[in-house]
Design an enzyme around this catalytic site. Structure first.
Site, PDB file in Angstrom:
ATOM      1  N   HIS A 158       0.818  -1.218   0.000  1.00 53.19           N
ATOM      2  CA  HIS A 158       0.000   0.000   0.000  1.00 53.19           C
ATOM      3  C   HIS A 158       0.850   1.266   0.000  1.00 53.19           C
ATOM      4  CE1 HIS A 158       0.443  -0.107   4.505  1.00 53.19           C
ATOM      5  NE2 HIS A 158       0.395   1.200   4.356  1.00 53.19           N
ATOM      6  N   ASP A 190      -0.538  -7.505   1.234  1.00 52.05           N
ATOM      7  CA  ASP A 190       0.081  -6.188   1.401  1.00 52.05           C
ATOM      8  C   ASP A 190       1.592  -6.338   1.565  1.00 52.05           C
ATOM      9  OD1 ASP A 190       0.384  -3.492   1.678  1.00 52.05           O
ATOM     10  OD2 ASP A 190      -0.479  -3.366   3.694  1.00 52.05           O
ATOM     11  N   SER A 212       4.119   2.316   8.318  1.00 55.31           N
ATOM     12  CA  SER A 212       3.760   1.288   7.338  1.00 55.31           C
ATOM     13  C   SER A 212       4.991   0.754   6.625  1.00 55.31           C
ATOM     14  CB  SER A 212       2.802   1.869   6.291  1.00 55.31           C
ATOM     15  OG  SER A 212       1.544   2.136   6.841  1.00 55.31           O
TER      16      SER A 212
END
Length: 254
Positions: free
Chosen positions: A62, A105, A202
């Protein structure tokens, strides 16, 4: 009945406890996490990542929507970056990735030049296929992300200890509020604790016993005022075949 009572207790605790800073952690000593990299675009840091070989970095798929262009290796303070620390790359994003809540992901970044290992730049070990991490195992997560909801990203690397949450427990809590979790994930932090990750973290690794077992994927609604919901990571042990194939092919694209 016991499990139901325990779940109710934890849900009540999560809904009434004061939210704290994302990690409630501490600054990392310089050079302590030589595998951590900052994934950046033209504006600066956007995601974390981690070195797994001389020419590959692992991060979250992402992060691609933020248009990353380079990684910074061997960094601790993002205000102190030298030109030689920046490396451009090509991307190998998992072909099944659509959005975090549907899984897959994971993304590899093939560096345009091989890095030289030293005290500040080293890879981290990956898990074997099918490896599982026991519930309540104490692991670490680190990054340059925000320290609270709506806050600013930090310049000096931060780290915190988080405990692994059983997948059954994690799925029950997420299902009650937001639906079913995707396959291939592991949960740690963010629930029944004031410690966890936040936006900007992230792509960084969940590290247990010196092994990167997960990739920071998502929390609930960009809210980092824990405790509220378990933090969710991509489970690397479920992607070992894909990883090894990409490392062998060395055919990532821009």
């Amino acid at each position: 009945m016991h499990d139901l009572m325990l779940l109710c207790f934890l849900l009540c605790l999560a809904s009434t406890a004061d939210g704290g800073e994302i990690v409630n952690g501490e600054k990392v000593p310089e050079g302590a996490l030589p595998y951590l990299v900052s994934v950046q675009n033209i504006t600066g840091h956007v995601c974390g990542g981690f070195l797994i070989s001389r020419d590959f970095v692992m991060t979250a798929a992402h992060c691609d929507k933020l248009n990353p262009t380079n990684v910074v290796v061997g960094s601790h303070n993002l205000n102190k970056i030298h030109k030689k620390m920046r490396i451009k790359f090509k991307k190998c994003k998992h072909g099944h990735f659509q959005q975090t809540i549907t899984g897959y992901d994971i993304m590899l970044l093939q560096l345009n030049k091989r890095v030289n290992f030293n005290d500040r730049v080293k890879p981290i070990r990956l898990p074997k296929r099918g490896m599982t991490v026991k519930e309540k195992s104490e692991c670490t997560v680190a990054g340059w992300g925000k320290t609270r909801t709506g806050g600013e990203q930090v310049k000096e690397l931060q780290m915190v200890n988080v405990s692994v949450i059983s997948l059954d427990q994690c799925q029950r809590v997420w299902k009650k509020y937001d639906g079913i979790l995707p396959d291939g994930v592991v949960c740690a932090g963010g629930y029944a604790t004031d410690k966890g990750f936040c936006q900007g973290d992230s792509g960084g690794p969940l590290v247990c016993g010196g092994t990167a077992v997960g990739i920071v994927s998502f929390n609930r609604g960009y809210i980092c005022d824990y405790p509220n919901m378990p933090n969710v990571y991509t489970d690397l042990s479920k992607y070992t075949n894909w990883i090894q194939k990409k490392l062998k092919e060395k055919k990532c694209f821009i």
